[in-house]
Scaffold this motif. Structure first.
Motif: not given
Length: 220
Positions: A199-203, A191-195
């Protein structure tokens, strides 16, 4: 894991988690911009020191390419580190809404402890990826080998980060079994690779881990 992930998306409607999302997003974007500008000028200074004279065309293009690539690589580090600082706000919101019994027994770490754990996370990510750099280079000829190695290594690290957040709160009861931890790390790293999604992934990763642990699946 899928049910826990779906519940984590629902958590985004929580006012407290949305407030954390806004803070993490703004701080991450500002940090990445500052690092990007700093890296750009550092590279320009390096090329000047090396006496690269090409009317700034190639040095500018190379600086831009390196800056963009570094931005992708550093985003995960910065976003997770900033999330560490606010992790307990996320866990508080999820537990208060869904798991009040477990919330009563959790011990919230101090802000200083969160910052120290964030620094350890940064050192782990940078250290392991630097150690894996020769492997990444060797696997370039395979076409997909480097991407797979990057995903696996960073999935393990992200899973460890999320688990540490819960262990800091609940001790051994916050531990996640190896396979679910890897699955969570893989989903998060991909998910971190998708613009925008990044931004939502860590949460989402933090909220998913809370749901997974408290739903009684953490040791399956």
């Amino acid at each position: 894991m899928i049910q826990a992930l779906m519940l984590s998306f629902q958590s985004l409607t929580d006012r407290r988690i949305f407030a954390v999302l806004v803070k993490v997003t703004l701080l991450t974007i500002v940090s990445i911009l500052i690092l990007g500008v700093g890296l750009w000028f550092a590279l320009q200074g390096l090329f000047g020191w090396l006496n690269v004279n090409d009317d700034s065309l190639w040095s500018g293009l190379l600086s831009g390419a390196i800056t963009v690539l570094s931005g992708f690589l550093l985003f995960r580090v910065v976003a997770v580190a900033i999330t560490w600082v606010f992790a307990d706000d996320i866990i508080d919101a999820v537990e208060d809404r869904h798991y009040p019994r477990q919330a009563a027994f959790g011990k919230r770490p101090s802000l200083g402890a969160g910052v120290r754990m964030a620094m350890r996370s940064i050192m782990r990510v940078l250290g392991y990826n630097l150690l894996a750099l020769p492997l990444y280079v060797l696997l370039l000829f395979t076409g997909v080998g480097t991407a797979i190695a990057f995903l696996l290594i960073n999935a393990l690290l992200l899973g460890r980060d999320v688990e540490d957040m819960l262990i800091a709160r609940h001790g051994a009861k916050g531990a996640i079994n190896k396979l679910p931890r890897l699955m969570l790390g893989l989903m998060g790293t991909a998910g971190m690779l998708v613009p925008l999604v990044n931004l939502l992934v860590p949460i989402l990763a933090t909220a998913t881990a809370v749901h997974w642990v408290h739903s009684g699946h953490s040791k399956l």
